[in-house]
Design a protein around this motif. Structure first.
Motif, mmCIF file in Angstrom:
data_model
loop_
_atom_site.group_PDB
_atom_site.id
_atom_site.type_symbol
_atom_site.label_atom_id
_atom_site.label_comp_id
_atom_site.label_asym_id
_atom_site.label_seq_id
_atom_site.Cartn_x
_atom_site.Cartn_y
_atom_site.Cartn_z
ATOM 1 N N ALA A 63 0.820 -1.216 0.000
ATOM 2 C CA ALA A 63 0.000 0.000 0.000
ATOM 3 C C ALA A 63 0.850 1.261 0.000
ATOM 4 O O ALA A 63 0.469 2.271 -0.594
ATOM 5 N N ARG A 64 1.997 1.216 0.659
ATOM 6 C CA ARG A 64 2.845 2.419 0.715
ATOM 7 C C ARG A 64 3.205 2.896 -0.685
ATOM 8 O O ARG A 64 3.206 4.091 -0.969
ATOM 9 N N GLN A 65 3.527 1.987 -1.584
ATOM 10 C CA GLN A 65 3.906 2.358 -2.946
ATOM 11 C C GLN A 65 2.699 2.444 -3.883
ATOM 12 O O GLN A 65 2.684 3.230 -4.822
ATOM 13 N N TRP A 66 1.676 1.633 -3.622
ATOM 14 C CA TRP A 66 0.603 1.437 -4.604
ATOM 15 C C TRP A 66 -0.757 1.955 -4.170
ATOM 16 O O TRP A 66 -1.762 1.631 -4.803
ATOM 17 N N PHE A 67 -0.833 2.737 -3.080
ATOM 18 C CA PHE A 67 -2.174 3.034 -2.555
ATOM 19 C C PHE A 67 -3.078 3.702 -3.582
ATOM 20 O O PHE A 67 -4.296 3.511 -3.565
ATOM 21 N N ARG A 68 -2.525 4.473 -4.514
ATOM 22 C CA ARG A 68 -3.370 5.111 -5.523
ATOM 23 C C ARG A 68 -4.019 4.093 -6.450
ATOM 24 O O ARG A 68 -5.082 4.349 -7.020
ATOM 25 N N TYR A 69 -3.380 2.925 -6.610
ATOM 26 C CA TYR A 69 -3.974 1.875 -7.430
ATOM 27 C C TYR A 69 -5.197 1.248 -6.764
ATOM 28 O O TYR A 69 -5.952 0.516 -7.415
ATOM 29 N N TYR A 70 -5.377 1.533 -5.481
ATOM 30 C CA TYR A 70 -6.540 1.035 -4.759
ATOM 31 C C TYR A 70 -7.684 2.051 -4.765
ATOM 32 O O TYR A 70 -8.603 1.963 -3.953
ATOM 33 N N LEU A 71 -7.636 2.999 -5.686
ATOM 34 C CA LEU A 71 -8.660 4.052 -5.733
ATOM 35 C C LEU A 71 -10.065 3.473 -5.806
ATOM 36 O O LEU A 71 -10.994 3.996 -5.187
ATOM 37 N N GLY A 72 -10.240 2.385 -6.565
ATOM 38 C CA GLY A 72 -11.566 1.791 -6.703
ATOM 39 C C GLY A 72 -12.145 1.270 -5.401
ATOM 40 O O GLY A 72 -13.370 1.111 -5.277
ATOM 41 N N LEU A 73 -11.286 1.004 -4.417
ATOM 42 C CA LEU A 73 -11.746 0.524 -3.108
ATOM 43 C C LEU A 73 -11.954 1.659 -2.107
ATOM 44 O O LEU A 73 -12.541 1.438 -1.041
ATOM 45 N N MET A 74 -11.485 2.846 -2.441
ATOM 46 C CA MET A 74 -11.523 3.934 -1.466
ATOM 47 C C MET A 74 -12.930 4.392 -1.093
ATOM 48 O O MET A 74 -13.161 4.757 0.066
ATOM 49 N N PRO A 75 -13.917 4.394 -2.018
ATOM 50 C CA PRO A 75 -15.271 4.731 -1.569
ATOM 51 C C PRO A 75 -15.772 3.802 -0.466
ATOM 52 O O PRO A 75 -16.397 4.257 0.500
ATOM 53 N N ILE A 76 -15.481 2.496 -0.587
ATOM 54 C CA ILE A 76 -15.869 1.554 0.459
ATOM 55 C C ILE A 76 -15.107 1.863 1.747
ATOM 56 O O ILE A 76 -15.678 1.869 2.838
ATOM 57 N N ALA A 77 -13.811 2.147 1.592
ATOM 58 C CA ALA A 77 -12.973 2.402 2.764
ATOM 59 C C ALA A 77 -13.463 3.597 3.564
ATOM 60 O O ALA A 77 -13.569 3.537 4.796
ATOM 61 N N VAL A 78 -13.782 4.687 2.881
ATOM 62 C CA VAL A 78 -14.161 5.904 3.599
ATOM 63 C C VAL A 78 -15.521 5.746 4.270
ATOM 64 O O VAL A 78 -15.803 6.383 5.301
ATOM 65 N N GLU A 79 -16.349 4.888 3.717
ATOM 66 C CA GLU A 79 -17.677 4.663 4.310
ATOM 67 C C GLU A 79 -17.626 3.788 5.557
ATOM 68 O O GLU A 79 -18.645 3.649 6.252
ATOM 69 N N GLN A 80 -16.468 3.199 5.868
ATOM 70 C CA GLN A 80 -16.356 2.333 7.044
ATOM 71 C C GLN A 80 -16.032 3.101 8.324
ATOM 72 O O GLN A 80 -16.122 2.540 9.421
ATOM 73 N N PHE A 81 -15.640 4.364 8.207
ATOM 74 C CA PHE A 81 -15.363 5.134 9.416
ATOM 75 C C PHE A 81 -16.663 5.390 10.184
ATOM 76 O O PHE A 81 -17.646 5.864 9.599
ATOM 77 N N ASP A 82 -16.661 5.098 11.469
ATOM 78 C CA ASP A 82 -17.829 5.347 12.312
ATOM 79 C C ASP A 82 -17.680 6.721 12.958
ATOM 80 O O ASP A 82 -16.924 6.911 13.917
#
Length: 372
Positions: A63-82
């Motif tokens: 993730a440190r090098q490639w986190f931008r490649y995970y852009l497609g997962l970021m909407p799910i990720a941000v919705e998990q914050f309570d």
């Protein structure tokens, strides 16, 4: 009042992080969230010792090098914050942060640097520059961008109040999300660019040499104006193109990347700062104005918020060498006071940003019957 601030991702101290820095000063009690945090130790000072809560993206492979490649997962990720326990949530967003989920009792104020540029009006440019405009990879990328565009539009309804960093971005927000927004210009470190009223005869460009900045156009224009000196400070992938545009022009000096002290000295002494990009805001323009230096800038983008026509600079209508040449000729017929440029820059100070954001939040809280 419990406050949470959610930032996109942390991997360097750049423009959006300067906004985050001022938000943390404004709300020192705030807890910080981010999709991922790979900020180098040397650049963490502005966080004041805070360690942000991060999403599952932080723990994905490489993730440190490639986190931008995970852009497609970021909407799910941000919705998990309570964030259900917070009275106020402020998001600093150029991609997914504004899509955080909040309850009816929480005020969500989104500071928007831009809707996802690569999913909306700049999609075709992004695909061409990434060589993804054809083939199987291109098809998959278009599919991903279509999904991101749909999510971006839907999540644009989630903030209660939206602050846009310029009138240009407010227009993009209206187009993409059908939402109105309040313009709150980003903070600029004016102290780092002291006022200097005495000018020399050179024009200056200071920028990363990347395609959309169109430094090659500026070089081409000055190559056709041999009696006017131009200094170009900066480096990047467009260096070869810029050198080609300036080839054989002894009036153009290409310095490459220069130390900060030399950059400030160039801005302070320049006759004018020339800018040909369509930028969301344009912090470099304000830095030049802080030095007392007039602007010759392209009329689209955030430059229209910054330049006071004929008082602190002028705007040219087209991204062409001819338009730049005509603008320089007209600029030299004006009489622009360096002190007026510095006074204009004061509108964009860090203190001005904090005051505007605080007023925006307090007004929204009052409308909901809350307290600041």
């Amino acid at each position: 009042m419990k406050v949470a601030i959610i930032h996109e991702w942390l991997d360097g101290y750049a423009g959006s992080e300067r906004v985050l820095e001022q938000l943390l000063l404004l709300y020192p009690q705030a807890e910080l969230f981010a999709v991922c945090d790979f900020l180098p130790a040397a650049e963490r000072g502005f966080l004041g010792g805070r360690v942000p809560t991060t999403s599952f993206i932080q723990r994905l492979p490489r993730a440190r090098q490639w986190f931008r490649y995970y852009l497609g997962l970021m909407p799910i990720a941000v919705e998990q914050f309570d964030l259900s326990a917070y009275d106020l949530v402020i998001s600093s967003s150029h991609a997914v942060a504004k899509g955080v989920l909040t309850g009816p009792g929480t005020l969500h104020v989104a500071y928007v640097h831009s809707p996802m540029r690569y999913a909306w009006d700049l999609q075709h440019q992004y695909l061409r520059q990434s060589r993804l405009d054809r083939g199987v990879k291109g098809l998959l990328t278009r599919w991903l961008l279509a999904r991101l565009r749909a999510w971006d539009h839907a999540s644009g309804a989630r903030p209660d109040v939206i602050a846009a960093n310029s009138a240009w971005i407010a227009g993009r927000i209206r187009k993409a999300w059908r939402r109105d927004s309040v313009v709150v210009h980003p903070p600029v470190d004016l102290d780092g660019f002291p006022f200097q009223p005495d000018k020399q005869d050179h024009y200056v460009v200071a920028s990363r040499l990347v395609p959309y900045k169109r430094i090659d156009l500026i070089a081409a224009a000055f190559a056709r104006m041999p009696d006017r000196r131009l200094v170009i400070a900066g480096d990047g992938p467009e260096m070869a193109r810029v050198r080609e545009a300036a080839a054989g022009a002894p009036n153009i000096a290409i310095r490459g990347r220069v130390p900060q002290a030399e950059l400030v000295a160039l801005l302070q002494s320049a006759r004018a700062f020339v800018f040909a990009a369509e930028e969301d805001f344009g912090i470099a323009l304000v830095e030049a104005q802080a030095c007392g230096t007039p602007l010759v800038a392209f009329a689209r983008g955030g430059a229209s918020d910054i330049v006071q026509p004929d008082e602190t600079g002028l705007l040219f209508p087209d991204q062409t060498a001819e338009s730049i040449m005509a603008a320089v000729a007209r600029f030299e017929s004006l009489s622009i006071a360096p002190a007026a440029c510095r006074a204009n820059a004061e509108r964009f100070s860090r203190a001005a940003f904090r005051a505007r954001m605080q007023a925006l939040v307090e007004e929204a809280l009052a409308a909901r019957g809350g307290a600041a």
